[in-house]
Motif scaffolding. Structure first.
Motif, short mmCIF file in Angstrom:
data_model
loop_
_atom_site.label_atom_id
_atom_site.label_comp_id
_atom_site.label_asym_id
_atom_site.label_seq_id
_atom_site.Cartn_x
_atom_site.Cartn_y
_atom_site.Cartn_z
N UNK A 1 46.72 122.67 55.83
CA UNK A 1 45.54 122.04 56.43
C UNK A 1 44.98 120.99 55.48
N UNK A 2 44.62 119.83 56.02
CA UNK A 2 44.03 118.77 55.21
C UNK A 2 42.57 119.06 54.94
N UNK A 3 42.19 119.01 53.65
CA UNK A 3 40.78 119.18 53.31
C UNK A 3 40.05 117.83 53.37
N UNK A 4 40.77 116.77 52.97
CA UNK A 4 40.21 115.41 52.99
C UNK A 4 41.25 114.49 53.60
N UNK A 5 40.81 113.63 54.50
CA UNK A 5 41.75 112.67 55.09
C UNK A 5 41.11 111.29 55.14
N UNK A 6 41.84 110.31 54.62
CA UNK A 6 41.43 108.91 54.66
C UNK A 6 42.23 108.23 55.77
N UNK A 7 41.53 107.64 56.73
CA UNK A 7 42.18 107.00 57.86
C UNK A 7 41.86 105.51 57.87
N UNK A 8 42.79 104.72 57.31
CA UNK A 8 42.68 103.26 57.31
C UNK A 8 41.34 102.80 56.72
N UNK A 9 40.99 103.35 55.56
CA UNK A 9 39.68 103.10 54.95
C UNK A 9 39.67 101.77 54.19
N UNK A 10 38.67 100.97 54.49
CA UNK A 10 38.50 99.66 53.87
C UNK A 10 37.08 99.57 53.32
N UNK A 11 36.95 99.04 52.10
CA UNK A 11 35.62 98.74 51.56
C UNK A 11 35.67 97.37 50.90
N UNK A 12 34.83 96.50 51.40
CA UNK A 12 34.76 95.14 50.87
C UNK A 12 33.33 94.85 50.40
N UNK A 13 33.18 94.58 49.11
CA UNK A 13 31.88 94.20 48.59
C UNK A 13 31.67 92.70 48.80
N UNK A 14 30.46 92.28 49.17
CA UNK A 14 30.22 90.85 49.48
C UNK A 14 30.61 89.91 48.34
#
Length: 324
Positions: A1-14
Motif C-alpha cells: 500500500x502506498x503511504x505517499x503518492x505524488x501525481x504529476x506534481x509541479x511547483x513553480x516559484x514566480x
C-alpha cells in the motif's frame, strides 16, 4: 500500500526560470525509508515540504494514503506527520520533556499518557528519562538534540516522518551513530520516512529506496543495489560512484543481495552455515565467507533466518556495477 503518492506534481516559484519541482510522479510504500538525493537546488527539500503543505504545488496532487492532502486542514495534516530538520528545531525555553510533549498536548492527550509517552520515547532514543527529562536544549550536545528532535517527531505516533537533512550539521562520528539509531528504530517501528540528504553514503546506507533528483525531476527511483549496479545514466553513475566496487560492498546491506527464504519456509537450525544480520554490509559478509570458507551464509533478522547469501551473490553485486 502506498503511504505517499505524488501525481504529476509541479511547483513553480514566480522568481525562477524553471520549475523547482517538475512533474514528479512516484509512490512511497508504507513502511519504507526513501532517501531523496541530489545536488543543491535539485528540488529535494521543496518536494519534501509539499508533503506537509509548507509549499503548495502549482499543479498535480499529493496523496497521503488515499486522501488528497489538500482535503485536510493543514493543522490536522501536520499532526499526522513527524517532521525533523537539520538543527533539531527544539524550543530553547522548554525542557526536553516539554519539547516532546508539544504534539500530544495539541492532540488533547491526558497528562499521565503524555508523561508516559515522554519516558517511552526518551528510552527509545537512548536518553535515560531521569537524566534528560528536565534539561534544556542548550545543555545537550548536537547529537543529543537531534535525538530529542526525533523523539518529538515520534511523539504523536505518526505513520509518516519527514526528515530534512537531519544529520547534516553533525560531526561524522555522531552522524554514523545516529544513522545506526535510525536503522534500529525503523526496524522496530516501521514508519514511512522521506529523508532528504545530499550525502551519497548516507543514502545508500539508510534507504530502502533512493529517489535521485536533478533540476526538479526524478532521474532514478530504485533500490540502493540497483542504483549502484544499474545506474540509469551517466549522472547517476558519477553521483554514486558506481565504479568503486570496494565502496559498494561497504555501503550495501546484505538484504540488498540475499536470496529471501519463501514465506513459511523453515531452516533446520542454520543448516550449519555461519550467520550474518540482514543490515550488515556486503563487505562484512565477504570477510566472513573468506574467513570461514563457507559456501553460504544464513541471513538473520531479529535472530530468525530470512535469507541466504553466497559468494556469487556478492560477486554479482560488485561486478554488475563495474560493467556499467
Amino acid at each position: 500500500m502506498s503511504a505517499i503518492r505524488f501525481d504529476n506534481v509541479l511547483l513553480r516559484f514566480p522568481s525562477m526560470a524553471r520549475a523547482a519541482v517538475d512533474h514528479v510522479s512516484c509512490e512511497v510504500e508504507s513502511g519504507n525509508l526513501v532517501v531523496i538525493l541530489g545536488p543543491s537546488g535539485c528540488g529535494k527539500t521543496t518536494l519534501l515540504k509539499m508533503v506537509n503543505r509548507l509549499y503548495e504545488p502549482t499543479a498535480g496532487t499529493i496523496y497521503l494514503g488515499d486522501t488528497d492532502i489538500r482535503q485536510l486542514p493543514k493543522t490536522r495534516l501536520r499532526q499526522q506527520i513527524g517532521y525533523v530538520i537539520q538543527q533539531s528545531g527544539l524550543f530553547p525555553h522548554m525542557t526536553v520533556a516539554q519539547n516532546i510533549a508539544v504534539v500530544p498536548r495539541l492532540l488533547g492527550w491526558a497528562n499521565p499518557r503524555i508523561q508516559a509517552r515522554i519516558d517511552e520515547l526518551l528510552d527509545l532514543v537512548a536518553l535515560p528519562p531521569g537524566e534528560y527529562r528536565d534539561r534544556y536544549p542548550a545543555q545537550l550536545s548536537g547529537g543529543q538534540q537531534q535525538r530529542v528532535g526525533l523523539a518529538r517527531a515520534l511523539a504523536g505516533d505518526p505513520q509518516v516522518m519527514l526528515m530534512d537533512e537531519p544529520f547534516g550539521a553533525i560531526d561524522a562520528i555522531t552522524r554514523a551513530t545516529l544513522q545506526d539509531e535510525i536503522l534500529r528504530l525503523q526496524r522496530q517501528l516501521k514508519k514511512t520516512i522521506l529523508f532528504v540528504s545530499h550525502d551519497v553514503e548516507e543514502a545508500l546506507r539508510l534507504g530502502d529506496r533512493i529517489l535521485i533528483m536533478k533540476a526538479g525531476q526524478i532521474v532514478q527511483y530504485d533500490t540502493p543495489f540497483n542504483i549502484l549496479t544499474k545506474p540509469t545514466n551517466e549522472f547517476v553513475h558519477d553521483l554514486v560512484g558506481a565504479d568503486d566496487m570496494v565502496r559498494q560492498l561497504s555501503l550495501l546491506r546484505v538484504s540488498t543481495a540475499m536470496t529471501r527464504l519463501p514465506d513459511g519456509y523453515a531452516l533446520n537450525g542454520h543448516n550449519g552455515h555461519p550467520t550474518i544480520a540482514r543490515e550488515d554490509s556486503l563487505r562484512d559478509a565477504l570477510s566472513l565467507i573468506l574467513r570461514t570458507g563457507a559456501p553460504k551464509l544464513t541471513v538473520l533478522e531479529d535472530g530468525s533466518p530470512v535469507g541466504t547469501l553466497t559468494l556469487e551473490h556478492i560477486r554479482d553485486s560488485a561486478s554488475v556495477g563495474a560493467r556499467g
